[in-house]
Design a protein around this motif. Structure first.
Motif, PDB file in Angstrom:
ATOM      1  N   LYS A   1       1.457  12.870   2.397  1.00  0.00           N
ATOM      2  CA  LYS A   1       0.096  12.412   2.675  1.00  0.00           C
ATOM      3  C   LYS A   1      -0.416  11.494   1.580  1.00  0.00           C
ATOM      4  O   LYS A   1      -1.093  10.511   1.831  1.00  0.00           O
ATOM      5  N   LYS A   2      -0.084  11.829   0.316  1.00  0.00           N
ATOM      6  CA  LYS A   2      -0.504  10.987  -0.814  1.00  0.00           C
ATOM      7  C   LYS A   2       0.158   9.619  -0.738  1.00  0.00           C
ATOM      8  O   LYS A   2      -0.462   8.613  -1.030  1.00  0.00           O
TER       9      LYS A   2
ATOM     10  N   LYS B   1       2.004  17.534   1.367  1.00  0.00           N
ATOM     11  CA  LYS B   1       0.970  16.992   0.480  1.00  0.00           C
ATOM     12  C   LYS B   1       1.457  15.702  -0.182  1.00  0.00           C
ATOM     13  O   LYS B   1       0.708  14.726  -0.290  1.00  0.00           O
TER      14      LYS B   1
END
Length: 76
Positions: A72-73, A69
């Motif tokens: 991805k950010k 996560k």
């Protein structure tokens, strides 16, 4: 309110994942036993490894999910 996603896995590792604490945690003893060939292990020993290893898998799952996560950010 945002909850810490690592609280439950860490508590599980510190309790079930490391129990009993002395003379050594079951999980590490069983892994060492398997790496040494697993001579004399019975079904109960494998079940014991599964029960004491599950919190470690849960913790790894949460950490990898948080890492993905985060990556991805950063790429967005």
């Amino acid at each position: 309110m945002k909850q810490n996603k690592l609280l439950l896995p860490i508590l599980a590792v510190l309790t079930l994942g490391l129990a009993p604490y002395f003379p050594e945690p079951h999980f590490f003893g069983k892994v060492r036993w398997i790496l040494g060939g697993g001579e004399g292990m019975q079904a109960g020993d494998y079940f014991d490894l599964l029960m004491h290893g599950a919190p470690w898998v849960f913790l790894a799952y949460r950490l990898i999910g948080m890492l993905i996560k985060s990556l991805k950010k950063q790429s967005s």
